[in-house]
Design a protein around this motif. Structure first.
Motif, PDB file in Angstrom:
ATOM      1  N   ASP A 114      -8.020   8.939  65.920  1.00  0.00           N
ATOM      2  CA  ASP A 114      -9.426   8.576  66.014  1.00  0.00           C
ATOM      3  C   ASP A 114     -10.270   9.695  65.420  1.00  0.00           C
ATOM      4  N   PRO A 115     -11.547   9.416  65.060  1.00  0.00           N
ATOM      5  CA  PRO A 115     -12.388  10.465  64.479  1.00  0.00           C
ATOM      6  C   PRO A 115     -12.523  11.712  65.347  1.00  0.00           C
ATOM      7  N   SER A 116     -12.628  11.561  66.650  1.00  0.00           N
ATOM      8  CA  SER A 116     -12.750  12.749  67.502  1.00  0.00           C
ATOM      9  C   SER A 116     -11.455  13.553  67.503  1.00  0.00           C
ATOM     10  N   GLN A 117     -10.322  12.875  67.464  1.00  0.00           N
ATOM     11  CA  GLN A 117      -9.038  13.569  67.415  1.00  0.00           C
ATOM     12  C   GLN A 117      -8.848  14.272  66.074  1.00  0.00           C
ATOM     13  N   ILE A 118      -9.362  13.671  65.010  1.00  0.00           N
ATOM     14  CA  ILE A 118      -9.262  14.288  63.679  1.00  0.00           C
ATOM     15  C   ILE A 118     -10.032  15.602  63.673  1.00  0.00           C
ATOM     16  N   GLY A 119     -11.244  15.613  64.241  1.00  0.00           N
ATOM     17  CA  GLY A 119     -12.033  16.837  64.301  1.00  0.00           C
ATOM     18  C   GLY A 119     -11.328  17.937  65.073  1.00  0.00           C
TER      19      GLY A 119
ATOM     20  N   LEU B  15     -14.483   8.523  56.374  1.00  0.00           N
ATOM     21  CA  LEU B  15     -13.594   7.374  56.574  1.00  0.00           C
ATOM     22  C   LEU B  15     -14.187   6.100  55.993  1.00  0.00           C
ATOM     23  N   GLU B  16     -15.505   5.924  56.087  1.00  0.00           N
ATOM     24  CA  GLU B  16     -16.148   4.743  55.497  1.00  0.00           C
ATOM     25  C   GLU B  16     -16.031   4.747  53.975  1.00  0.00           C
ATOM     26  N   GLU B  17     -16.168   5.918  53.365  1.00  0.00           N
ATOM     27  CA  GLU B  17     -16.053   6.012  51.909  1.00  0.00           C
ATOM     28  C   GLU B  17     -14.669   5.618  51.423  1.00  0.00           C
ATOM     29  N   HIS B  18     -13.649   5.953  52.200  1.00  0.00           N
ATOM     30  CA  HIS B  18     -12.275   5.699  51.792  1.00  0.00           C
ATOM     31  C   HIS B  18     -11.687   4.446  52.442  1.00  0.00           C
ATOM     32  N   ASP B  19     -12.530   3.616  53.042  1.00  0.00           N
ATOM     33  CA  ASP B  19     -12.120   2.368  53.705  1.00  0.00           C
ATOM     34  C   ASP B  19     -10.979   2.590  54.694  1.00  0.00           C
ATOM     35  N   ALA B  20     -11.111   3.608  55.536  1.00  0.00           N
ATOM     36  CA  ALA B  20     -10.079   3.914  56.523  1.00  0.00           C
ATOM     37  C   ALA B  20     -10.620   3.815  57.946  1.00  0.00           C
ATOM     38  N   THR B  21     -11.725   3.076  58.130  1.00  0.00           N
ATOM     39  CA  THR B  21     -12.299   2.959  59.463  1.00  0.00           C
ATOM     40  C   THR B  21     -11.487   1.984  60.306  1.00  0.00           C
ATOM     41  N   ALA B  22     -11.588   2.126  61.608  1.00  0.00           N
ATOM     42  CA  ALA B  22     -10.895   1.237  62.536  1.00  0.00           C
ATOM     43  C   ALA B  22     -11.679  -0.073  62.676  1.00  0.00           C
ATOM     44  N   ASP B  23     -11.011  -1.084  63.219  1.00  0.00           N
ATOM     45  CA  ASP B  23     -11.662  -2.377  63.404  1.00  0.00           C
ATOM     46  C   ASP B  23     -12.744  -2.309  64.474  1.00  0.00           C
ATOM     47  N   VAL B  24     -12.490  -1.517  65.515  1.00  0.00           N
ATOM     48  CA  VAL B  24     -13.403  -1.398  66.645  1.00  0.00           C
ATOM     49  C   VAL B  24     -13.828   0.062  66.751  1.00  0.00           C
ATOM     50  N   PRO B  25     -15.108   0.357  67.001  1.00  0.00           N
ATOM     51  CA  PRO B  25     -15.532   1.752  67.166  1.00  0.00           C
ATOM     52  C   PRO B  25     -14.778   2.434  68.301  1.00  0.00           C
ATOM     53  N   GLU B  26     -14.634   3.735  68.174  1.00  0.00           N
ATOM     54  CA  GLU B  26     -13.798   4.508  69.092  1.00  0.00           C
ATOM     55  C   GLU B  26     -14.283   4.431  70.544  1.00  0.00           C
TER      56      GLU B  26
END
Length: 155
Positions: free
Chosen positions: A46-51, A79-90
């Motif tokens: 998830d984005p928070s885990q990536i940070g 992630l939005e630029e590279h189309d790697a976002t999740a289906d549901v927000p974290e």
């Protein structure tokens, strides 16, 4: 500001230090950071885990204290630029997972009234977030229910 479902106030936390540029000891290239962010997202983080992972491990062994200072973009923007976002927000995903756990516990332990209250509060938070994200992040006709959450998270 008070909490949503209690009368208590939250405890104050520390603020991030104000900085305009990344520290000198962290001289990692922005392109390398972006590629590492996308790589970690493809691994299921998830984005928070990536940070946290980039803060602790870094890209090439050098930690990245603040991704936004180093790249000029937030993790979710990358992630939005590279189309790697999740289906549901974290945040919505985490609340739905909690509601599912609480519902399963309530089915096994019907006399646990604290759990029932916690389930009501959690589902209330989920419904608020669903109305916030409806149309942009999730389908415009999505309404929260236990079955819908289970099917959405199993995908």
């Amino acid at each position: 500001m008070a909490r949503m479902h209690t009368r208590r106030r939250g405890s104050s936390g520390s603020d991030k230090p104000a900085a305009d540029e990344p520290p000198e000891w962290s001289d990692v290239d922005a392109d390398k950071i972006e590629s590492r962010v996308v790589e970690l997202a493809e691994q299921g983080y998830d984005p928070s885990q990536i940070g946290l992972k980039l803060r602790d491990e870094g890209v090439t062994g050098t930690p990245v204290p603040d991704i936004k200072l180093a790249t000029g973009k937030k993790v979710t923007e990358i992630l939005e630029e590279h189309d790697a976002t999740a289906d549901v927000p974290e945040d919505l995903r985490n609340l739905m997972e909690r509601a599912i756990r609480l519902r399963r516990h309530a089915e096994r332990h019907p006399q646990d009234y604290q759990n029932k209250r916690s389930l009501q509060n959690t589902e209330s938070k989920v419904r608020r977030l669903v109305t916030y994200y409806r149309g942009d992040e999730i389908d415009a006709d999505f309404t929260y229910s236990y079955d819908a959450a289970v099917s959405l998270l199993e995908e």
